[in-house]
Design a protein around this motif. Sequence first.
Motif, PDB file in Angstrom:
ATOM      1  N   GLU A 178     -13.037  27.856  -7.290  1.00 19.29           N
ATOM      2  CA  GLU A 178     -12.371  26.615  -6.883  1.00 19.29           C
ATOM      3  C   GLU A 178     -12.111  25.710  -8.091  1.00 19.29           C
ATOM      4  OE1 GLU A 178     -15.103  25.243  -3.897  1.00 19.29           O
ATOM      5  OE2 GLU A 178     -14.880  27.128  -2.812  1.00 19.29           O
ATOM      6  N   GLN A 181      -9.091  26.937  -9.932  1.00 18.17           N
ATOM      7  CA  GLN A 181      -7.837  26.544  -9.290  1.00 18.17           C
ATOM      8  C   GLN A 181      -7.447  25.120  -9.700  1.00 18.17           C
ATOM      9  OE1 GLN A 181      -8.588  27.129  -5.107  1.00 18.17           O
ATOM     10  NE2 GLN A 181      -7.904  29.258  -5.149  1.00 18.17           N
ATOM     11  N   ASP A 196      -4.899  18.436  -4.406  1.00 15.93           N
ATOM     12  CA  ASP A 196      -5.106  19.204  -3.171  1.00 15.93           C
ATOM     13  C   ASP A 196      -6.224  20.233  -3.347  1.00 15.93           C
ATOM     14  OD1 ASP A 196      -3.093  17.797  -1.936  1.00 15.93           O
ATOM     15  OD2 ASP A 196      -1.575  19.370  -2.195  1.00 15.93           O
ATOM     16  N   ALA A 197      -6.268  20.866  -4.523  1.00 12.19           N
ATOM     17  CA  ALA A 197      -7.318  21.852  -4.794  1.00 12.19           C
ATOM     18  C   ALA A 197      -8.688  21.179  -4.845  1.00 12.19           C
ATOM     19  CB  ALA A 197      -7.030  22.577  -6.114  1.00 12.19           C
ATOM     20  N   THR A 199      -9.514  18.428  -3.170  1.00 16.71           N
ATOM     21  CA  THR A 199      -9.862  18.079  -1.794  1.00 16.71           C
ATOM     22  C   THR A 199     -10.436  19.295  -1.070  1.00 16.71           C
ATOM     23  OG1 THR A 199      -8.158  16.364  -1.680  1.00 16.71           O
ATOM     24  CG2 THR A 199      -8.957  17.244   0.409  1.00 16.71           C
ATOM     25  N   ALA A 200      -9.790  20.451  -1.225  1.00 14.05           N
ATOM     26  CA  ALA A 200     -10.271  21.683  -0.581  1.00 14.05           C
ATOM     27  C   ALA A 200     -11.654  22.058  -1.104  1.00 14.05           C
ATOM     28  CB  ALA A 200      -9.278  22.813  -0.822  1.00 14.05           C
ATOM     29  N   HIS A 201     -11.850  21.919  -2.404  1.00 14.66           N
ATOM     30  CA  HIS A 201     -13.151  22.225  -3.015  1.00 14.66           C
ATOM     31  C   HIS A 201     -14.258  21.328  -2.465  1.00 14.66           C
ATOM     32  CE1 HIS A 201     -16.355  22.662  -5.907  1.00 14.66           C
ATOM     33  NE2 HIS A 201     -16.134  21.458  -6.417  1.00 14.66           N
ATOM     34  N   GLU A 203     -14.336  19.704   0.367  1.00 16.30           N
ATOM     35  CA  GLU A 203     -14.598  19.994   1.775  1.00 16.30           C
ATOM     36  C   GLU A 203     -15.490  21.232   1.914  1.00 16.30           C
ATOM     37  OE1 GLU A 203     -14.790  19.980   5.854  1.00 16.30           O
ATOM     38  OE2 GLU A 203     -14.311  18.389   4.420  1.00 16.30           O
ATOM     39  N   LYS A 204     -15.241  22.251   1.111  1.00 15.19           N
ATOM     40  CA  LYS A 204     -16.090  23.443   1.145  1.00 15.19           C
ATOM     41  C   LYS A 204     -17.505  23.107   0.662  1.00 15.19           C
ATOM     42  CE  LYS A 204     -12.241  26.652   0.589  1.00 15.19           C
ATOM     43  NZ  LYS A 204     -11.509  27.562  -0.320  1.00 15.19           N
TER      44      LYS A 204
END
Length: 220
Positions: A178, A181, A196-197, A199-201, A203-204
């Motif tokens: 992550e 990315q 965006d990457a 935010t995704a990281h 959240e995980k």
Amino acid sequence: MTEHNRNKPLKQLAYECIKEKILSCEYKPGLYLNEQQVCEDIGGISRTPVRDALGRLEQEGLLNILPKKGVIISELQIYDINRIYEVRMLLEPYALSHYGARLDPDGLNRFAVTMSSKNQIQTANFYDLDDRFHGFIMSALQNQYLMDTYENISNMNQRLRVLSGSHVKNRIADTFAEHMQIISSCLEKNWEKAADAMTAHLEKSRIATFQMIAENKDNF
């Protein structure tokens, strides 16, 4: 006391010593202390610099001073996780989308090289690297108020790691992927993609943290 510490003002030394005991959870959440006990615990530093340090730490949310009673180390409840990650998901993607162009490309490349050697990185070093990476991203901000908020959240996150124990299986490898990315998007100068990457990281990471707490529920 090291020579370096001897040269520090006592109030700064007291602040750093007490803060380290809180962040390492040597002073566990909910623990009651009195000033005299704190003075003894950090090497006999007098009450005046200790009182100053306690005031600073209260402002950071790490303890509460109870008049005529002493201090209580701030508790860290499960619901704090959502609060921590809520703030992180507001600040870190924002730093990338609005200030990412300020990031040093050489610094990004150094993180990429380090993370490509993930098999040689131990858990303790991973946490240090993770902190440095996120701190590097946040260093792009030119707003001290936002930086102060981030530092307070980082303190809470460090305590959370200690209390929740070992990492979730495979989380370290996933985190490196992550991070890569995020770095790749930054090197492309695609700051919205990088945000965006991030935010995704985050959240995980939030989900993984809940898993860690479920596995270490006796600490909470």
